[in-house]
Design an enzyme around this catalytic site. Sequence first.
Site, short mmCIF file in Angstrom:
data_model
loop_
_atom_site.label_atom_id
_atom_site.label_comp_id
_atom_site.label_asym_id
_atom_site.label_seq_id
_atom_site.Cartn_x
_atom_site.Cartn_y
_atom_site.Cartn_z
N ASN A 119 0.85 -1.38 -0.07
CA ASN A 119 0.08 -0.09 0.02
C ASN A 119 0.76 1.17 -0.18
OD1 ASN A 119 0.60 -0.92 2.70
ND2 ASN A 119 -1.01 0.31 3.34
N GLU A 171 0.17 5.19 0.59
CA GLU A 171 -1.09 5.98 1.25
C GLU A 171 -0.71 7.53 0.90
OE1 GLU A 171 -1.56 5.54 5.64
OE2 GLU A 171 -2.76 3.83 5.20
N CYS A 194 -4.06 0.74 -2.42
CA CYS A 194 -3.73 -0.46 -1.88
C CYS A 194 -2.80 -1.45 -2.46
CB CYS A 194 -5.28 -1.17 -1.71
SG CYS A 194 -6.60 -0.67 -0.95
N GLU A 254 -2.99 -4.40 -3.42
CA GLU A 254 -3.43 -5.12 -4.71
C GLU A 254 -3.52 -4.49 -5.75
OE1 GLU A 254 -4.71 -4.83 -1.70
OE2 GLU A 254 -6.30 -6.40 -1.27
N CYS A 305 -10.55 -5.11 -0.69
CA CYS A 305 -11.45 -4.20 -0.50
C CYS A 305 -12.04 -4.15 -1.77
CB CYS A 305 -10.84 -2.76 -0.09
SG CYS A 305 -10.23 -1.73 -1.54
N CYS A 310 -10.24 -2.94 -5.04
CA CYS A 310 -9.12 -3.84 -5.36
C CYS A 310 -10.00 -5.05 -6.06
CB CYS A 310 -8.36 -4.46 -4.38
SG CYS A 310 -7.19 -3.04 -3.62
ZN LIG Z 1 -8.08 -2.03 -1.80
#
Ligand SMILES: [Zn+2]
Length: 151
Positions: free
Chosen positions: A49, A51, A60, A62, A98, A101
């Site tokens: 990830n 940020e 993220c 992925e 999520c 993703c």
């Molecule tokens: Zn995600």
Amino acid sequence: MSDALIAEKREDMIAAARAAMDTAYAPYSGFHVGAALLFDDGAIVTGANFENASYGLSLCAETVACASASHSGRRTGLLAVAVLGGMGGAVEAAISPCGRCRQVVNELAALGGTDPLVLCVGADEIVEMRLSVLLPNAFGPKDLSSLRPNV
Ligand SMILES: [Zn+2]
């Protein structure tokens, strides 16, 4: 054959996701995540990830892995995805991709016509399911096939 490759590379994928997690840039949430994508030639592409101070623009693991794969020319043959993470990089519960993703992974999978196995890796368990279970009735490239130019 692909299931055999996934089994053969399973531990490598998890180790790669764990190593990727160590490169996470997560100063805001403190939640470090690593992801590893396995392709049908045995290659593993990772992401962590990344940020952002805006929070909402954070990427993220992925998604970073999928973008990295695309950037390196890998747009087909996605067989499996391993994801793990935790506060400060301490993996406890198994986490799953999520919603965003799932959609991003679906795009990459659809380009090669695969339904990748998703390994959600926790400290004491690994939850496995196909992407089609995580994202049923997915919207994807097929839905725009009559509209999009050659890619
Ligand atoms: Zn995600």
